[in-house]
Design a protein around this motif. Structure first.
Motif, short mmCIF file in Angstrom:
data_model
loop_
_atom_site.label_atom_id
_atom_site.label_comp_id
_atom_site.label_asym_id
_atom_site.label_seq_id
_atom_site.Cartn_x
_atom_site.Cartn_y
_atom_site.Cartn_z
N ARG A 64 -24.26 -17.12 2.33
CA ARG A 64 -24.35 -16.57 3.68
C ARG A 64 -23.15 -17.00 4.52
N ASP A 65 -22.69 -18.24 4.30
CA ASP A 65 -21.56 -18.74 5.07
C ASP A 65 -20.31 -17.90 4.83
N ASP A 66 -20.09 -17.50 3.57
CA ASP A 66 -18.93 -16.66 3.25
C ASP A 66 -19.03 -15.31 3.96
N LYS A 67 -20.23 -14.77 3.96
CA LYS A 67 -20.45 -13.48 4.60
C LYS A 67 -20.21 -13.58 6.11
N ILE A 68 -20.74 -14.63 6.71
CA ILE A 68 -20.58 -14.82 8.16
C ILE A 68 -19.10 -15.02 8.50
N GLU A 69 -18.39 -15.77 7.67
CA GLU A 69 -16.97 -15.99 7.92
C GLU A 69 -16.19 -14.68 7.85
N ARG A 70 -16.49 -13.86 6.86
CA ARG A 70 -15.80 -12.57 6.72
C ARG A 70 -16.13 -11.64 7.88
N VAL A 71 -17.39 -11.60 8.29
CA VAL A 71 -17.80 -10.78 9.43
C VAL A 71 -17.07 -11.23 10.70
N THR A 72 -16.97 -12.53 10.89
CA THR A 72 -16.28 -13.08 12.06
C THR A 72 -14.81 -12.68 12.06
N GLN A 73 -14.17 -12.76 10.90
CA GLN A 73 -12.77 -12.36 10.80
C GLN A 73 -12.59 -10.89 11.17
N LEU A 74 -13.45 -10.04 10.65
CA LEU A 74 -13.34 -8.60 10.93
C LEU A 74 -13.58 -8.31 12.41
N ILE A 75 -14.55 -8.98 13.00
CA ILE A 75 -14.84 -8.77 14.42
C ILE A 75 -13.65 -9.23 15.26
N GLN B 204 -7.13 4.47 13.85
CA GLN B 204 -7.44 4.60 12.42
C GLN B 204 -7.68 3.22 11.81
N THR B 205 -6.84 2.25 12.17
CA THR B 205 -7.00 0.87 11.68
C THR B 205 -8.33 0.30 12.16
N PHE B 206 -8.65 0.55 13.44
CA PHE B 206 -9.92 0.09 14.01
C PHE B 206 -11.09 0.71 13.25
N HIS B 207 -10.99 1.99 12.94
CA HIS B 207 -12.04 2.69 12.19
C HIS B 207 -12.19 2.07 10.80
N ASP B 208 -11.06 1.80 10.13
CA ASP B 208 -11.11 1.21 8.79
C ASP B 208 -11.76 -0.18 8.82
N LEU B 209 -11.42 -0.97 9.84
CA LEU B 209 -12.04 -2.30 9.96
C LEU B 209 -13.54 -2.18 10.22
N THR B 210 -13.93 -1.19 11.00
CA THR B 210 -15.36 -0.97 11.27
C THR B 210 -16.10 -0.59 10.00
N VAL B 211 -15.50 0.27 9.20
CA VAL B 211 -16.10 0.67 7.93
C VAL B 211 -16.22 -0.54 7.00
N GLU B 212 -15.17 -1.36 6.96
CA GLU B 212 -15.22 -2.57 6.12
C GLU B 212 -16.29 -3.55 6.61
N LEU B 213 -16.39 -3.70 7.93
CA LEU B 213 -17.41 -4.58 8.51
C LEU B 213 -18.80 -4.10 8.13
N LEU B 214 -19.02 -2.81 8.21
CA LEU B 214 -20.31 -2.24 7.85
C LEU B 214 -20.61 -2.49 6.37
N ALA B 215 -19.60 -2.35 5.53
CA ALA B 215 -19.78 -2.58 4.09
C ALA B 215 -20.13 -4.04 3.81
N VAL B 216 -19.50 -4.96 4.52
CA VAL B 216 -19.80 -6.39 4.33
C VAL B 216 -21.22 -6.69 4.77
N LEU B 217 -21.64 -6.12 5.90
CA LEU B 217 -22.98 -6.36 6.40
C LEU B 217 -24.05 -5.78 5.49
N GLU B 218 -23.76 -4.65 4.87
CA GLU B 218 -24.72 -4.01 3.98
C GLU B 218 -24.74 -4.63 2.59
N ASP B 219 -23.70 -5.38 2.25
CA ASP B 219 -23.56 -5.94 0.90
C ASP B 219 -24.59 -7.05 0.67
N ARG B 220 -25.47 -6.82 -0.28
CA ARG B 220 -26.50 -7.81 -0.63
C ARG B 220 -26.06 -8.70 -1.78
#
Length: 114
Positions: free
Chosen positions: A25-36, A4-20
């Motif tokens: 860009r550096d902040d976005k990449i840093e957040r994506v890296t943390q989630l991954i 469930q935690t893995f699923h929630d992190l995946t949903v959050e990662l998807l939301a960050v990637l879709e967020d325009r």
């Protein structure tokens, strides 16, 4: 429940990637890296046997991962395009500051009579 935690992190990662709206860009990449990284830690802890609910979440995660992969590829292409543009600007800037740098000296006539 780890899945469930893995699923929630995946949903959050998807939301960050879709967020325009993320301006930097550096902040976005840093957040994506943390989630991954967080997902990677959890992935090693997921072990069978799985309950029916966990199997359903696993299928949902697989579908979400396809979207994440697609968006990561788009992000990578965007970064590569920007790098190419920067390199192109550097080359044209160098040509402007030193226009004779790339000229060849082949075929120069040298008169030996002096």
């Amino acid at each position: 429940m780890i899945i469930q935690t893995f699923h929630d992190l995946t949903v959050e990662l998807l939301a960050v990637l879709e967020d325009r709206t993320i301006a930097e860009r550096d902040d976005k990449i840093e957040r994506v890296t943390q989630l991954i990284d967080q997902r990677d830690e959890l992935l090693s802890q997921i072990k069978p046997p799985f309950t029916g609910e966990e199997q359903q979440l696993g299928r949902a995660i697989m579908l979400l991962n396809q979207q994440v992969d697609y968006l990561l590829k788009l992000q990578k292409q965007e970064i590569q395009r920007d790098i190419q543009e920067i390199n192109k600007k550097k080359r044209s800037s160098n040509k402007y500051t030193n226009p004779y740098e790339s000229l060849s000296v082949d075929g120069v006539f040298y008169d030996k009579r002096n």
